[in-house]
Design an enzyme around this catalytic site. Structure first.
Site, PDB file in Angstrom:
ATOM      1  N   SER A 191      -3.884  -4.682   5.490  1.00  0.00           N
ATOM      2  CA  SER A 191      -2.580  -4.116   5.461  1.00  0.00           C
ATOM      3  C   SER A 191      -2.629  -2.650   5.302  1.00  0.00           C
ATOM      4  O   SER A 191      -3.792  -2.122   5.103  1.00  0.00           O
ATOM      5  CB  SER A 191      -1.750  -4.421   3.869  1.00  0.00           C
ATOM      6  OG  SER A 191      -0.838  -3.648   3.344  1.00  0.00           O
ATOM      7  N   TYR A 247      -3.739  -5.392  -5.060  1.00  0.00           N
ATOM      8  CA  TYR A 247      -3.351  -5.398  -3.768  1.00  0.00           C
ATOM      9  C   TYR A 247      -4.182  -4.559  -2.634  1.00  0.00           C
ATOM     10  O   TYR A 247      -4.762  -4.948  -1.783  1.00  0.00           O
ATOM     11  CB  TYR A 247      -1.889  -5.473  -3.353  1.00  0.00           C
ATOM     12  CG  TYR A 247      -1.262  -6.027  -1.996  1.00  0.00           C
ATOM     13  CD1 TYR A 247      -1.336  -7.174  -1.581  1.00  0.00           C
ATOM     14  CD2 TYR A 247      -1.139  -4.777  -0.938  1.00  0.00           C
ATOM     15  CE1 TYR A 247      -0.899  -7.732  -0.363  1.00  0.00           C
ATOM     16  CE2 TYR A 247      -0.644  -5.379   0.321  1.00  0.00           C
ATOM     17  CZ  TYR A 247      -0.619  -6.645   0.602  1.00  0.00           C
ATOM     18  OH  TYR A 247      -0.150  -7.051   1.797  1.00  0.00           O
TER      19      TYR A 247
END
Length: 254
Positions: A146, A159
């Site tokens: 990501s 995350y």
């Protein structure tokens, strides 16, 4: 073009969004697709992805699994090999987001849930796939990270940590298995328009902020990520390993 004809690919998190687009794209290139996902609902989960591929003339199977569970990952690998005869491509796409909050607000259970899927799950899929990938003449591992693995972002400690780990895990694997060779790369999508991000784009103030933060005058869709994965899975990427490709409209460049 059938760049991946008769290649066997596992795509985790293939029930929807980016994962489904990757599975469909690889199938159009001729690959046989093994989908692994916790979502197994016939009309909207991994089974639906399998049905779409078959309706288009491709070959696909679906296994309902939680990739953070050792025995379930073994089941996915064994079913793939039993059904198709081996593994050539592993796309580690399945991921868990986290509830918004600072590290002070985060519970250990929430931390372990995110890390368990995003890192431990990727470790397990890779561990059990490697012996079969070693037998392929064109092995590929493509790990979906990501843009938040490259930059910090408020209220996303688990995350960001997990996706940063994915990027360096990919580099380590690339070095470890270069002599075979198994080519390993990661892909860092930005905020892509999927069902999971729908509420973000429906919030006009957030959307306007994102438009200011993204240099390109439009947002990405799952097919933009799938195209990059298909390239990395093909022989066209034969001299690319240990790198990370960012698909974020210029967000991290800024």
């Amino acid at each position: 073009m059938m760049d991946l004809e008769n290649r066997i690919a596992i795509v985790t998190g293939g029930a929807s969004g980016i994962g489904r687009s990757i599975a469909l794209k690889l199938a159009t290139q001729g690959a046989k697709i093994s989908i692994g996902d916790v979502q197994g609902l016939p009309r909207e989960g991994g089974k639906k992805t399998e049905e779409i591929i078959k309706e288009r003339g491709g070959e696909a199977i679906f296994t309902k699994i939680d990739i953070s569970k050792d025995s379930q990952v073994e089941k996915l690998i064994e079913k793939t090999v039993r059904s198709f005869g081996g593994i050539d491509i592993l796309v580690n796409n399945a991921a868990a987001d986290q509830s918004a909050g600072t590290i002070e607000e985060m519970s250990i259970e929430e931390w372990e849930r995110v890390i368990g899927t995003n890192l431990t799950g990727m470790f397990l899929c890779t561990k059990y796939a490697i012996p079969h990938l070693k037998q392929s003449k064109g092995s590929r591992i493509i790990n979906i990270a990501s843009q938040l693995g490259l930059v910090g972002y408020k209220n996303r400690p688990a995350y960001c940590a997990s996706k940063g780990g994915v990027i360096n895990f990919s580099k380590q694997l690339a070095v470890e298995y270069a002599s075979i060779p198994i080519l390993v790369n990661s892909v860092c999508p930005g905020l892509i328009q999927t069902h999971r991000t729908k509420r973000v784009f429906e919030n006009e103030s957030i959307k306007q902020r994102l438009e200011l933060e993204t240099p390109l005058p439009y947002f990405g869709n799952p097919e933009d990520v799938a195209e990059v994965v298909a390239f990395l899975a093909s022989d066209r990427s034969r001299y690319i390993t240990g790198t990370d490709i960012v698909v974020d409209g210029g967000y991290t460049a800024k």
